[in-house]
Design an enzyme around this catalytic site. Sequence first.
Site, PDB file in Angstrom:
ATOM      1  N   ILE A  12       0.825  -1.222   0.000  1.00  0.00           N
ATOM      2  CA  ILE A  12       0.000   0.000   0.000  1.00  0.00           C
ATOM      3  C   ILE A  12       0.858   1.271   0.000  1.00  0.00           C
ATOM      4  O   ILE A  12       0.425   2.309  -0.505  1.00  0.00           O
ATOM      5  CB  ILE A  12      -1.001  -0.018   1.181  1.00  0.00           C
ATOM      6  CG1 ILE A  12      -2.178   0.933   0.893  1.00  0.00           C
ATOM      7  CG2 ILE A  12      -0.331   0.309   2.503  1.00  0.00           C
ATOM      8  CD1 ILE A  12      -3.395   0.692   1.743  1.00  0.00           C
ATOM      9  N   ASN A  25      -3.202   1.929  15.434  1.00  0.00           N
ATOM     10  CA  ASN A  25      -3.701   1.584  16.765  1.00  0.00           C
ATOM     11  C   ASN A  25      -4.158   2.879  17.447  1.00  0.00           C
ATOM     12  O   ASN A  25      -3.913   3.970  16.930  1.00  0.00           O
ATOM     13  CB  ASN A  25      -2.636   0.834  17.579  1.00  0.00           C
ATOM     14  CG  ASN A  25      -1.350   1.617  17.684  1.00  0.00           C
ATOM     15  OD1 ASN A  25      -1.361   2.783  18.102  1.00  0.00           O
ATOM     16  ND2 ASN A  25      -0.244   1.013  17.281  1.00  0.00           N
ATOM     17  N   GLY A  33       3.367  -4.188  11.197  1.00  0.00           N
ATOM     18  CA  GLY A  33       2.528  -4.442  10.024  1.00  0.00           C
ATOM     19  C   GLY A  33       2.467  -3.264   9.086  1.00  0.00           C
ATOM     20  O   GLY A  33       3.451  -2.562   8.844  1.00  0.00           O
ATOM     21  N   ASP A  35       1.050  -0.409   9.447  1.00  0.00           N
ATOM     22  CA  ASP A  35       1.283   0.851  10.158  1.00  0.00           C
ATOM     23  C   ASP A  35       2.780   1.196  10.151  1.00  0.00           C
ATOM     24  O   ASP A  35       3.178   2.325   9.806  1.00  0.00           O
ATOM     25  CB  ASP A  35       0.773   0.672  11.601  1.00  0.00           C
ATOM     26  CG  ASP A  35       0.636   1.978  12.378  1.00  0.00           C
ATOM     27  OD1 ASP A  35       0.823   3.052  11.787  1.00  0.00           O
ATOM     28  OD2 ASP A  35       0.336   1.886  13.588  1.00  0.00           O
ATOM     29  N   THR A 119      -6.957  -7.740  10.095  1.00  0.00           N
ATOM     30  CA  THR A 119      -6.774  -9.177   9.833  1.00  0.00           C
ATOM     31  C   THR A 119      -5.340  -9.659  10.054  1.00  0.00           C
ATOM     32  O   THR A 119      -5.043 -10.829   9.819  1.00  0.00           O
ATOM     33  CB  THR A 119      -7.205  -9.543   8.397  1.00  0.00           C
ATOM     34  OG1 THR A 119      -6.313  -8.898   7.472  1.00  0.00           O
ATOM     35  CG2 THR A 119      -8.634  -9.125   8.132  1.00  0.00           C
ATOM     36  N   GLY A 120      -4.466  -8.759  10.484  1.00  0.00           N
ATOM     37  CA  GLY A 120      -3.086  -9.153  10.787  1.00  0.00           C
ATOM     38  C   GLY A 120      -2.944  -9.405  12.274  1.00  0.00           C
ATOM     39  O   GLY A 120      -3.535 -10.348  12.824  1.00  0.00           O
ATOM     40  N   TYR A 122      -4.332  -8.079  14.655  1.00  0.00           N
ATOM     41  CA  TYR A 122      -5.593  -8.016  15.400  1.00  0.00           C
ATOM     42  C   TYR A 122      -6.514  -9.225  15.174  1.00  0.00           C
ATOM     43  O   TYR A 122      -7.598  -9.302  15.754  1.00  0.00           O
ATOM     44  CB  TYR A 122      -6.337  -6.704  15.094  1.00  0.00           C
ATOM     45  CG  TYR A 122      -5.746  -5.481  15.785  1.00  0.00           C
ATOM     46  CD1 TYR A 122      -4.617  -5.577  16.598  1.00  0.00           C
ATOM     47  CD2 TYR A 122      -6.324  -4.225  15.630  1.00  0.00           C
ATOM     48  CE1 TYR A 122      -4.083  -4.458  17.226  1.00  0.00           C
ATOM     49  CE2 TYR A 122      -5.799  -3.095  16.259  1.00  0.00           C
ATOM     50  CZ  TYR A 122      -4.676  -3.212  17.057  1.00  0.00           C
ATOM     51  OH  TYR A 122      -4.155  -2.102  17.678  1.00  0.00           O
TER      52      TYR A 122
HETATM   53  P1  ADP Z   1      -4.072  -5.000  12.190  1.00  0.00           P
HETATM   54  O1  ADP Z   1      -3.357  -4.666  13.470  1.00  0.00           O
HETATM   55  O2  ADP Z   1      -5.216  -4.035  11.900  1.00  0.00           O
HETATM   56  O3  ADP Z   1      -4.482  -6.426  12.115  1.00  0.00           O
HETATM   57  P2  ADP Z   1      -1.753  -5.443  10.430  1.00  0.00           P
HETATM   58  O4  ADP Z   1      -0.861  -4.414   9.836  1.00  0.00           O
HETATM   59  O5  ADP Z   1      -1.156  -6.394  11.410  1.00  0.00           O
HETATM   60  O6  ADP Z   1      -3.009  -4.642  11.042  1.00  0.00           O
HETATM   61  O7  ADP Z   1      -2.425  -6.297   9.271  1.00  0.00           O
HETATM   62  C1  ADP Z   1      -3.451  -5.834   8.442  1.00  0.00           C
HETATM   63  C2  ADP Z   1      -3.233  -6.328   7.029  1.00  0.00           C
HETATM   64  O8  ADP Z   1      -2.253  -5.527   6.383  1.00  0.00           O
HETATM   65  C3  ADP Z   1      -2.722  -7.766   6.923  1.00  0.00           C
HETATM   66  O9  ADP Z   1      -3.404  -8.432   5.871  1.00  0.00           O
HETATM   67  C4  ADP Z   1      -1.250  -7.571   6.560  1.00  0.00           C
HETATM   68  O10 ADP Z   1      -0.741  -8.664   5.838  1.00  0.00           O
HETATM   69  C5  ADP Z   1      -1.364  -6.356   5.681  1.00  0.00           C
HETATM   70  N1  ADP Z   1      -0.129  -5.611   5.373  1.00  0.00           N
HETATM   71  C6  ADP Z   1       1.056  -5.600   6.049  1.00  0.00           C
HETATM   72  N2  ADP Z   1       1.933  -4.779   5.424  1.00  0.00           N
HETATM   73  C7  ADP Z   1       1.293  -4.265   4.333  1.00  0.00           C
HETATM   74  C8  ADP Z   1       1.649  -3.363   3.280  1.00  0.00           C
HETATM   75  N3  ADP Z   1       2.862  -2.806   3.206  1.00  0.00           N
HETATM   76  N4  ADP Z   1       0.719  -3.077   2.322  1.00  0.00           N
HETATM   77  C9  ADP Z   1      -0.511  -3.606   2.369  1.00  0.00           C
HETATM   78  N5  ADP Z   1      -0.913  -4.455   3.338  1.00  0.00           N
HETATM   79  C10 ADP Z   1      -0.020  -4.786   4.303  1.00  0.00           C
END
Ligand code: ADP
Length: 171
Positions: A12, A25, A33, A35, A119-120, A122
Site C-alpha cells: 500500500i 492503533n 505491520g 502501520d 486481519t493481521g 488483530y
Molecule cells: P491490524 O493490526 O489491523 O491487524 P496489520 O498491519 O497487522 O493490522 O495487518 C493488516 C493487514 O495488512 C494484513 O493483511 C497484513 O498482511 C497487511 N499488510 C502488512 N503490510 C502491508 C503493506 N505494506 N501493504 C498492504 N498491506 C499490508
Amino acid sequence: MKERIKIIEGDITKQEVDAIVNAANTSLLGGGGVDGAIHRTAGPELLEETRKIGGCPTGEARVSKGYLLPAKWVIHTVGPVWAGGHKNEENLLAGCYRNSLKAAAELGVKSIAFPSISTGAYRFPLNRATEIAMTETRKFLGTNENPEKVIFVCFGEKVLKTYQQVFQRIF
Ligand code: ADP
C-alpha cells in the site's frame, strides 16, 4: 458500480492514489505491520503530526498528510482486536470503512487504497472482515460520488484470493 473497485496484490505504501488508509492503533504513534510500513515510508514528519492528533478511538478515522508517500493523505483508522466476536467487533470494523470513506469524501479524494484492516496482528477472521469491507464500500459508493475509485491492496496471495471471491458475491 463494479468498475469503481479494484483488487490488487501489493504494497500500500507504493500506491499512487489520493489517500491510503492506515490500519493504526489507538495511540496513532505507529506500530508493526502496515502501520510500520506507512510510517517508515512517510518519514518522521508523519509521527509528528499524528502525535499532535492525539489518538483515535476504535472504529473512527483521523486524517494526516502523506509526506514522503506517493499518496497526498493518510487516513488512520483503528480496527477492533478480534476477541471471539461478542465485543462488537463487526460493527467497529464496519465503522472503520464507513468513517474512512466519509473522511475521504470530505477531502474530495478521487482514489483511495485500503489494506485489510484488523486481519493481521488483530486476528479478525479474513473472510468475515472482507465481507464487511465490501459491504460497507458498496453502501457508501451507492450514495456518494467520491471517492470515484476504491483499491483494495492485498498483501499476499491468500488475502488476494479471498478478496476476489468475496467481490464476486457482493458486487
Ligand atoms: P491490524 O493490526 O489491523 O491487524 P496489520 O498491519 O497487522 O493490522 O495487518 C493488516 C493487514 O495488512 C494484513 O493483511 C497484513 O498482511 C497487511 N499488510 C502488512 N503490510 C502491508 C503493506 N505494506 N501493504 C498492504 N498491506 C499490508
